[in-house]
Design a protein around this motif. Structure first.
Motif, PDB file in Angstrom:
ATOM      1  N   SER A 199      -2.779  -4.593  -4.366  1.00  0.00           N
ATOM      2  CA  SER A 199      -1.977  -3.485  -3.843  1.00  0.00           C
ATOM      3  C   SER A 199      -2.711  -2.181  -4.141  1.00  0.00           C
ATOM      4  O   SER A 199      -3.553  -2.126  -5.033  1.00  0.00           O
ATOM      5  CB  SER A 199      -0.584  -3.475  -4.477  1.00  0.00           C
ATOM      6  N   THR A 200      -2.387  -1.140  -3.374  1.00  0.00           N
ATOM      7  CA  THR A 200      -3.125   0.116  -3.530  1.00  0.00           C
ATOM      8  C   THR A 200      -2.195   1.319  -3.565  1.00  0.00           C
ATOM      9  O   THR A 200      -1.056   1.268  -3.085  1.00  0.00           O
ATOM     10  CB  THR A 200      -4.132   0.320  -2.373  1.00  0.00           C
ATOM     11  N   THR A 237      -6.709   0.867  -6.951  1.00  0.00           N
ATOM     12  CA  THR A 237      -6.579  -0.534  -6.570  1.00  0.00           C
ATOM     13  C   THR A 237      -6.002  -1.317  -7.734  1.00  0.00           C
ATOM     14  O   THR A 237      -6.518  -1.254  -8.852  1.00  0.00           O
ATOM     15  CB  THR A 237      -7.946  -1.123  -6.186  1.00  0.00           C
ATOM     16  N   ARG A 274      -2.724   5.419  -2.575  1.00  0.00           N
ATOM     17  CA  ARG A 274      -3.552   6.526  -2.091  1.00  0.00           C
ATOM     18  C   ARG A 274      -2.759   7.805  -2.332  1.00  0.00           C
ATOM     19  O   ARG A 274      -1.772   8.083  -1.653  1.00  0.00           O
ATOM     20  CB  ARG A 274      -3.873   6.369  -0.607  1.00  0.00           C
ATOM     21  N   ASP A 278       0.857  -1.183   0.000  1.00  0.00           N
ATOM     22  CA  ASP A 278       0.000   0.000   0.000  1.00  0.00           C
ATOM     23  C   ASP A 278       0.892   1.231   0.000  1.00  0.00           C
ATOM     24  O   ASP A 278       1.737   1.383   0.884  1.00  0.00           O
ATOM     25  CB  ASP A 278      -0.913   0.020   1.229  1.00  0.00           C
TER      26      ASP A 278
END
Length: 275
Positions: free
Chosen positions: A199-200, A190, A202, A143
């Motif tokens: 996995s991400t 995403t 942001r 992430d």
């Protein structure tokens, strides 16, 4: 050093000069308002650092052993690389390799046709925190929390590439599905991999300066932060570029570099549909 619309022209050249290398520069131009405004200031700084300027890429071809393209405006990268290709000398192209997959593929194909060593990546790939996390365990998912300023309404090639490169360095590629959600403050992306893991990214459009990431294994999750003002990853990138120029072999394979551009393009198309 080709393209003075990027602060990387200063960061890279200072480190190379400190290592004993001789640098010459070519101003270039930019169709991007943000970067075009920086050309004069950065060029003056390079001059103050004792770097002479050359008026054409053809002159650079004759006198340089290797080339670094630092132009922020990636739409220029193919044209600049094409002019340098006659020299058949190593070329590092600062991120992104190109403004889209088609141009990225054209650069790779031209490089292979003429036997030109080529390397392109984000400096974040070489951050100590990335290398530490990668060395510990078999990472299943990542992430990323990142600054995500845009040059246009939706432009992941400018800053989103850092996040994709970090994921690539930690886990590798193999993404089969992408979803994007966004609002006025952030984009949440995403990435579903072929192995079923997710996995991400942001990304904060404003207000964030540091890069953070969480790695996940079967046993635990671990948080890392690349501190604000810590640009040591430039030092490690320059070391990698030096080795690339000497050995004429990139530490990042072409397939991975192209896949990163493809993912950025798909992320952008997905985001535009939802914009």
């Amino acid at each position: 050093m080709i393209g003075t619309d990027s602060s990387h022209a200063i960061a890279f050249s200072e480190r190379l000069i400190n290592k004993g290398h001789e640098i010459v520069a070519y101003r270039g131009g930019s169709s991007i308002e943000l970067s075009s405004k920086r050309i004069e200031r950065i060029s003056e700084q390079l001059c103050e650092n004792g770097i002479p300027f050359i008026n054409s890429l053809q002159e650079l071809v004759q006198i340089c052993d290797a080339f670094i393209i630092t132009s922020v405006d990636a739409s220029q990268h193919f044209e600049q690389f094409e002019e340098l290709s006659a020299a058949k000398k190593p070329v590092f192209i600062d991120k992104p390799l190109a403004q889209n997959y088609e141009q990225a593929l054209a650069i790779i194909e031209l490089a292979n046709k003429n036997g030109i060593p080529i390397m392109s990546c984000s400096a974040l790939r070489f951050a100590e925190e990335i290398q530490l996390a990668k060395s510990k365990r078999n990472i299943k998912a990542v992430d990323i929390i990142t600054p995500l300023p845009m040059l246009g309404d939706v432009d992941y090639f400018y800053y989103g590439i850092h996040a994709v490169e970090m994921i690539s360095a930690l886990k590798g590629m193999g993404i089969e599905d992408i979803a994007v959600r966004s609002n006025e403050q952030q984009h949440f992306i995403t990435l579903t991999f072929m192995d079923g893991t997710v996995s991400t990214i942001r990304g904060y459009l404003q207000g964030r300066q540091t890069f953070q990431f969480v790695t996940h294994t079967h046993q635990q999750s671990e948080w890392f932060e690349i501190g604000e003002g810590n640009f040591q990853f430039y030092d490690y990138l320059i070391e990698a570029i030096e080795q690339f120029f000497k050995l004429r072999e990139s530490p990042i394979n072409q397939a991975e570099t192209l896949e990163i551009i493809r993912i950025l393009e798909l992320m952008t198309k997905t985001a535009v549909k939802n914009y």
